[in-house]
Design an enzyme around this catalytic site. Structure first.
Site, PDB file in Angstrom:
ATOM      1  CD  GLU A  88      -2.523   1.029   2.631  1.00  0.00           C
ATOM      2  OE1 GLU A  88      -4.285   1.149   2.596  1.00  0.00           O
ATOM      3  OE2 GLU A  88      -2.641   0.869   3.306  1.00  0.00           O
ATOM      4  CE  LYS A 119      -7.563   0.712   3.506  1.00  0.00           C
ATOM      5  NZ  LYS A 119      -6.256   1.628   4.156  1.00  0.00           N
ATOM      6  CB  CYS A 148      -4.259  -1.797   4.398  1.00  0.00           C
ATOM      7  SG  CYS A 148      -3.492  -0.546   6.298  1.00  0.00           S
TER       8      CYS A 148
END
Length: 271
Positions: free
Chosen positions: A41, A114, A154
């Site tokens: 990321e 995301k 993440c």
């Protein structure tokens, strides 16, 4: 079997420097036989301020970062899962934190924005991604030679319902920039849990070290097998984690412990 690689970086506020580092590490991974390469990321930029990412945001299909990823996939003849890059959001003053998957011809195979945005406040540490990022709203997977690969980024790791919604995957990828505080406490536990409960491999590429902006990330890029065993790991600093995806192992584990077939409660939510 397919050899895969997770790239670990300690990205800086200098995009050119990060591009050079990514090129070097991706080339190392491909020359070592990896066919699927995962970047972390925020690999192109760990800025001095949260808003720095807005200055390098690209439109889908256009821009230096996307051209770089496509060119590298094509020249190395590999699949590259491009960690995350900032793409322009329809919301003023924000970006989408996006994973793009490039096939060996350099074409985009999948795009994932995301879904879960990190927020953490403890003492001097304070992060609120929603200030500069627009959340995605779709579950995304991509078909590969080894089967379905589920895309996440993440903080998504803390939400098991996202992974259930992907269906049965051979591999889940988690490009990340976990903070040192949260990574030390939860990183390995969460990754191993996602591998065990979904009976698939998990490949996580992380930021790992002390950054120019003062932030410290946890690192520990890792490949975990469907039984929850760590196959390969890198604690801190730049480098590459390698390992093989054994589809026979996935099948054997699912046959001996058919937990996925034993489910009684089905997930719902994101499309």
């Amino acid at each position: 079997m397919m050899k895969v690689a997770a790239i670990q970086m300690v990205s800086t506020p200098d995009v050119k420097e990060n591009l050079a580092t990514a090129k070097r590490l991706l080339t190392t991974a491909a020359e070592s036989g990896a066919e699927l390469l995962l970047l972390p990321e925020y690999w192109p930029l760990m800025g001095m301020q949260e808003t720095d990412k807005l200055n390098i945001a690209e439109s889908p299909g256009h821009g230096e970062l996307q051209n770089f990823l496509g060119d590298m996939a094509r020249s190395l003849n590999v699949c590259i899962i491009g960690g995350s890059i900032p793409l322009r959001s329809p919301v003023e003053g924000k970006v989408l934190n996006t994973t793009l998957v490039f096939d060996a011809q350099g074409k985009v195979d999948a795009c994932y924005d995301k879904v879960h945005l990190f927020g953490f406040h403890k003492g001097a540490e304070s992060y609120e991604e929603s200030r500069t990022i627009t959340a995605g709203d779709k579950v995304v997977t991509v078909e590969t030679r080894i089967g379905r690969v589920g895309l996440s980024i993440c903080y998504d790791l803390r939400f098991p319902e996202l992974y259930r919604a992907m269906g049965e995957c051979a591999l889940i990828v988690v490009p990340s920039a976990f903070t040192y505080t949260t990574g030390q406490a939860h990183w390995e536990i969460l990754l191993r849990a996602r591998a065990i409960e979904n009976q698939c491999y998990v490949l996580a590429a992380a930021q790992g070290g002390k950054h120019v902006n003062g932030r410290r990330t946890w690192g520990h890029s890792v490949l975990i097998d469907p039984w929850g065993k760590i196959v390969s790991e890198l604690a801190e600093g730049e480098g590459v984690v390698f390992g093989d995806i054994d589809t026979n192992l996935i099948q054997n584990i699912r046959e001996s412990l058919p937990a996925l077939r034993h489910r009684r409660i089905q997930s719902s939510g994101l499309s």
